[in-house]
Design a protein around this motif. Structure first.
Motif, PDB file in Angstrom:
ATOM      1  N   GLY A  27      16.315   0.704   1.323  1.00  0.00           N
ATOM      2  CA  GLY A  27      16.815   1.926   0.908  1.00  0.00           C
ATOM      3  C   GLY A  27      16.659   1.861  -0.828  1.00  0.00           C
ATOM      4  O   GLY A  27      16.438   0.005  -1.434  1.00  0.00           O
ATOM      5  N   LYS A  28      16.700   2.495  -1.596  1.00  0.00           N
ATOM      6  CA  LYS A  28      15.829   2.669  -2.945  1.00  0.00           C
ATOM      7  C   LYS A  28      16.638   1.636  -4.294  1.00  0.00           C
ATOM      8  O   LYS A  28      15.980   0.988  -4.437  1.00  0.00           O
ATOM      9  CB  LYS A  28      15.487   4.237  -3.892  1.00  0.00           C
ATOM     10  N   TYR A  29      17.932   2.026  -3.266  1.00  0.00           N
ATOM     11  CA  TYR A  29      18.671   0.247  -4.855  1.00  0.00           C
ATOM     12  C   TYR A  29      18.944  -1.053  -3.552  1.00  0.00           C
ATOM     13  O   TYR A  29      19.978  -1.519  -4.224  1.00  0.00           O
ATOM     14  CB  TYR A  29      19.424   1.683  -5.143  1.00  0.00           C
ATOM     15  N   ALA A  30      18.488  -1.119  -2.727  1.00  0.00           N
ATOM     16  CA  ALA A  30      18.759  -2.607  -2.561  1.00  0.00           C
ATOM     17  C   ALA A  30      18.426  -3.677  -3.176  1.00  0.00           C
ATOM     18  O   ALA A  30      17.944  -4.042  -4.078  1.00  0.00           O
ATOM     19  CB  ALA A  30      18.224  -2.919  -0.704  1.00  0.00           C
ATOM     20  N   SER A  81      19.898  -4.280  -5.427  1.00  0.00           N
ATOM     21  CA  SER A  81      19.845  -3.874  -7.226  1.00  0.00           C
ATOM     22  C   SER A  81      20.515  -5.114  -8.103  1.00  0.00           C
ATOM     23  O   SER A  81      22.230  -4.448  -7.765  1.00  0.00           O
ATOM     24  CB  SER A  81      19.676  -2.469  -7.982  1.00  0.00           C
ATOM     25  N   GLN A  82      20.346  -5.168  -9.656  1.00  0.00           N
ATOM     26  CA  GLN A  82      21.208  -5.777 -10.022  1.00  0.00           C
ATOM     27  C   GLN A  82      22.351  -4.873 -11.340  1.00  0.00           C
ATOM     28  O   GLN A  82      23.548  -5.526 -11.925  1.00  0.00           O
ATOM     29  CB  GLN A  82      20.420  -6.826 -10.769  1.00  0.00           C
ATOM     30  N   ARG A  83      21.369  -3.610 -11.823  1.00  0.00           N
ATOM     31  CA  ARG A  83      21.931  -3.260 -12.564  1.00  0.00           C
ATOM     32  C   ARG A  83      22.058  -1.413 -12.456  1.00  0.00           C
ATOM     33  O   ARG A  83      22.214  -1.008 -12.960  1.00  0.00           O
ATOM     34  CB  ARG A  83      20.823  -3.383 -13.961  1.00  0.00           C
ATOM     35  N   GLY A  84      21.757  -1.468 -10.149  1.00  0.00           N
ATOM     36  CA  GLY A  84      22.074   0.398 -10.534  1.00  0.00           C
ATOM     37  C   GLY A  84      20.931   1.697  -9.794  1.00  0.00           C
ATOM     38  O   GLY A  84      20.323   1.865  -9.984  1.00  0.00           O
ATOM     39  N   GLU A  85      19.776  -0.013 -10.831  1.00  0.00           N
ATOM     40  CA  GLU A  85      18.481   0.940 -10.892  1.00  0.00           C
ATOM     41  C   GLU A  85      17.726   0.264  -9.602  1.00  0.00           C
ATOM     42  O   GLU A  85      17.682  -0.613  -9.048  1.00  0.00           O
ATOM     43  CB  GLU A  85      17.191  -0.183 -12.156  1.00  0.00           C
ATOM     44  N   ALA A  86      16.538   1.151  -9.255  1.00  0.00           N
ATOM     45  CA  ALA A  86      15.613   1.310  -8.547  1.00  0.00           C
ATOM     46  C   ALA A  86      15.221  -0.349  -7.896  1.00  0.00           C
ATOM     47  O   ALA A  86      14.901  -0.626  -9.476  1.00  0.00           O
ATOM     48  CB  ALA A  86      14.733   2.698  -8.160  1.00  0.00           C
ATOM     49  N   THR A  87      15.231  -0.443  -7.169  1.00  0.00           N
ATOM     50  CA  THR A  87      13.637  -1.246  -6.372  1.00  0.00           C
ATOM     51  C   THR A  87      12.913  -1.803  -5.469  1.00  0.00           C
ATOM     52  O   THR A  87      11.969  -2.405  -5.393  1.00  0.00           O
ATOM     53  CB  THR A  87      15.048  -2.564  -5.564  1.00  0.00           C
ATOM     54  N   ILE A  88      12.895  -0.409  -4.706  1.00  0.00           N
ATOM     55  CA  ILE A  88      12.262   0.049  -3.900  1.00  0.00           C
ATOM     56  C   ILE A  88      11.901   1.530  -4.269  1.00  0.00           C
ATOM     57  O   ILE A  88      12.169   2.280  -4.348  1.00  0.00           O
ATOM     58  CB  ILE A  88      12.708  -0.577  -2.725  1.00  0.00           C
ATOM     59  N   LEU A  89      10.573   1.882  -4.839  1.00  0.00           N
ATOM     60  CA  LEU A  89       9.985   2.636  -4.648  1.00  0.00           C
ATOM     61  C   LEU A  89       8.547   3.630  -4.146  1.00  0.00           C
ATOM     62  O   LEU A  89       7.836   2.449  -4.100  1.00  0.00           O
ATOM     63  CB  LEU A  89       9.445   3.412  -6.430  1.00  0.00           C
ATOM     64  N   PRO A  90       8.520   4.707  -3.394  1.00  0.00           N
ATOM     65  CA  PRO A  90       7.317   4.956  -2.707  1.00  0.00           C
ATOM     66  C   PRO A  90       6.251   5.481  -3.447  1.00  0.00           C
ATOM     67  O   PRO A  90       6.530   5.426  -4.392  1.00  0.00           O
ATOM     68  CB  PRO A  90       8.093   6.113  -1.999  1.00  0.00           C
ATOM     69  N   LYS A  91       5.114   4.777  -3.420  1.00  0.00           N
ATOM     70  CA  LYS A  91       3.757   5.243  -3.922  1.00  0.00           C
ATOM     71  C   LYS A  91       3.599   6.650  -4.107  1.00  0.00           C
ATOM     72  O   LYS A  91       3.722   7.377  -3.123  1.00  0.00           O
ATOM     73  CB  LYS A  91       2.922   4.145  -3.811  1.00  0.00           C
ATOM     74  N   ASN A  93       0.937  -0.662   0.186  1.00  0.00           N
ATOM     75  CA  ASN A  93       0.272   0.189  -0.082  1.00  0.00           C
ATOM     76  C   ASN A  93       0.967   1.186   0.516  1.00  0.00           C
ATOM     77  O   ASN A  93       0.196   1.951  -0.071  1.00  0.00           O
ATOM     78  CB  ASN A  93      -0.543   0.409   1.209  1.00  0.00           C
ATOM     79  N   TYR A  94       2.183   0.679   0.082  1.00  0.00           N
ATOM     80  CA  TYR A  94       2.903   2.672   0.443  1.00  0.00           C
ATOM     81  C   TYR A  94       4.092   2.263  -0.093  1.00  0.00           C
ATOM     82  O   TYR A  94       5.225   3.389  -0.323  1.00  0.00           O
ATOM     83  CB  TYR A  94       3.285   2.440   2.082  1.00  0.00           C
ATOM     84  N   VAL A  95       4.423   1.125  -0.863  1.00  0.00           N
ATOM     85  CA  VAL A  95       5.823   0.618  -1.492  1.00  0.00           C
ATOM     86  C   VAL A  95       5.802   0.011  -2.491  1.00  0.00           C
ATOM     87  O   VAL A  95       4.915  -0.694  -2.887  1.00  0.00           O
ATOM     88  CB  VAL A  95       7.404   0.421  -0.838  1.00  0.00           C
ATOM     89  N   THR A  96       6.256   0.257  -3.974  1.00  0.00           N
ATOM     90  CA  THR A  96       6.171  -0.470  -4.998  1.00  0.00           C
ATOM     91  C   THR A  96       7.177  -1.332  -4.811  1.00  0.00           C
ATOM     92  O   THR A  96       8.668  -0.550  -5.468  1.00  0.00           O
ATOM     93  CB  THR A  96       6.053   0.098  -6.307  1.00  0.00           C
ATOM     94  N   ILE A  97       7.577  -2.800  -5.230  1.00  0.00           N
ATOM     95  CA  ILE A  97       8.497  -3.320  -5.241  1.00  0.00           C
ATOM     96  C   ILE A  97       8.526  -3.793  -6.823  1.00  0.00           C
ATOM     97  O   ILE A  97       8.363  -4.215  -7.762  1.00  0.00           O
ATOM     98  CB  ILE A  97       8.673  -4.550  -4.089  1.00  0.00           C
ATOM     99  N   MET A  98      10.087  -2.676  -7.387  1.00  0.00           N
ATOM    100  CA  MET A  98      10.691  -3.607  -8.696  1.00  0.00           C
ATOM    101  C   MET A  98      11.010  -4.160  -8.695  1.00  0.00           C
ATOM    102  O   MET A  98      12.432  -5.287  -8.947  1.00  0.00           O
ATOM    103  CB  MET A  98      11.266  -2.313  -9.119  1.00  0.00           C
ATOM    104  N   TRP A  99      10.586  -5.380  -8.555  1.00  0.00           N
ATOM    105  CA  TRP A  99      11.204  -7.337  -9.070  1.00  0.00           C
ATOM    106  C   TRP A  99      12.055  -7.326 -10.326  1.00  0.00           C
ATOM    107  O   TRP A  99      12.842  -7.874  -9.967  1.00  0.00           O
ATOM    108  CB  TRP A  99       9.864  -8.199  -9.359  1.00  0.00           C
ATOM    109  N   PRO A 100      12.026  -7.119 -11.069  1.00  0.00           N
ATOM    110  CA  PRO A 100      12.542  -7.075 -12.459  1.00  0.00           C
ATOM    111  C   PRO A 100      14.609  -6.432 -11.685  1.00  0.00           C
ATOM    112  O   PRO A 100      15.004  -6.877 -12.317  1.00  0.00           O
ATOM    113  CB  PRO A 100      12.456  -6.572 -13.508  1.00  0.00           C
ATOM    114  N   ASN A 101      14.506  -5.720 -10.971  1.00  0.00           N
ATOM    115  CA  ASN A 101      15.387  -4.908 -10.763  1.00  0.00           C
ATOM    116  C   ASN A 101      16.274  -5.646  -9.998  1.00  0.00           C
ATOM    117  O   ASN A 101      17.383  -5.438  -9.552  1.00  0.00           O
ATOM    118  CB  ASN A 101      15.334  -3.362 -10.781  1.00  0.00           C
ATOM    119  N   ILE A 102      15.771  -6.845  -9.422  1.00  0.00           N
ATOM    120  CA  ILE A 102      16.591  -6.986  -7.980  1.00  0.00           C
ATOM    121  C   ILE A 102      17.151  -7.796  -8.418  1.00  0.00           C
ATOM    122  O   ILE A 102      17.183  -8.834  -9.340  1.00  0.00           O
ATOM    123  CB  ILE A 102      15.170  -7.515  -6.811  1.00  0.00           C
TER     124      ILE A 102
END
Length: 280
Positions: A233-236, A238-248, A195-204
């Protein structure tokens, strides 16, 4: 005196960040590392990831393994049992929760000061007090083992908290690990986190996806804490330096903390240990 100590700590942290920028870069740094543009962007967990991933720390302390990157779990033991309130530290009749500790003689004077500052970070505004061990059966044994990690909550008897020299002997990292010792998992592990953050699964990194699992934890009636010292953190990982967690809704919200507990972190401690009379 406190101001002098604080200035020394800030100077040490800044020096450490500059050294890390020299030693690590995106081309060959460990998984989860991102070249940070500012000191304030790097969280305590980011520092832990750099240390633990560089050491490839997976099996530690005998048969224990790491969950979520820095929580030690013994084989055959449920990792989230703390939230049944069965592994809390005992509360004294005076209303405080005293946690006895043993500090390895391998730590020098500066290391000791930083570790004790991390303890003071936990104590401020809460009912928790760290005391040198004398005769206590249950206590934490702080050792400079490989990596930064802690068991979750009180296990009974001696339990290790690893603060590797020098990478883990930083105030924010120390406070982060002691929060695990008190029984808390990472903030984005909450069941309602989507409800609060989006997990960017492809970037992990594919072998670190399990570090982003959700658990049915006790939120203690407190709001989601983007600024918790226990938040990734936002880049925890990350496999390519892209964000892995973003606040909604607002990508500019800072995730995690570098040095101190948030106000809600302190409320969590007091509510979990029924010390609500200390709430601000």
């Amino acid at each position: 005196m406190e101001q002098i100590i604080l200035l020394c700590m800030v100077s040490i942290c800044l020096s450490a960040v500059q050294a890390q920028k020299f030693l690590f870069n995106q081309k060959w740094g460990p998984a989860g590392y991102k070249e940070w543009r500012g000191v304030n962007e790097e969280t305590a967990m980011d520092k832990i990831i750099k240390t633990n991933e560089l050491k490839a720390t997976q099996i530690i302390d005998g048969a224990a393994t790491l969950r979520e990157g820095d929580i030690a779990v013994s084989s055959g033991r449920a990792p989230k049992i703390c939230f049944a309130r069965s592994c809390l530290w005992s509360k004294s009749v005076d209303g405080h929760v005293y946690i006895a500790y043993n500090l390895s003689p391998e730590y020098n004077e500066m290391d000791t000061m930083l570790i004790k500052t991390g303890m003071a970070n936990i104590e401020q505004g809460t009912c928790v007090r760290f005391v040198p061990r004398t005769h206590q059966r249950d206590y934490i044994d702080i050792q400079p083992k490989s990596g930064c990690w802690s068991y979750l909550g009180a296990r009974g008897g001696r339990q290790t908290v690893s603060l590797q020299i020098p990478n883990c002997v930083q105030v924010g990292v120390v406070s982060h690990e002691f929060m695990h010792t008190l029984g808390f998992v990472h903030e984005q592990s909450r069941l309602d986190r989507d409800n609060y953050v989006t997990i960017m699964w492809p970037n992990i990194s594919r072998d670190r996806l399990r570090n982003f699992e959700k658990f049915r934890t006790d939120t203690l009636g407190l709001p989601y804490d983007y600024g918790s010292i226990l938040h990734f953190g936002k880049y925890a990982y990350s496999q390519r330096g892209e964000a892995t967690i973003l606040p909604k809704d607002n990508n500019n919200i800072q995730l995690g903390q570098a040095l101190s507990l948030s106000h809600i972190d302190r409320l969590k401690i007091n509510r979990l240990y029924n010390c609500d009379d200390m709430d601000d």
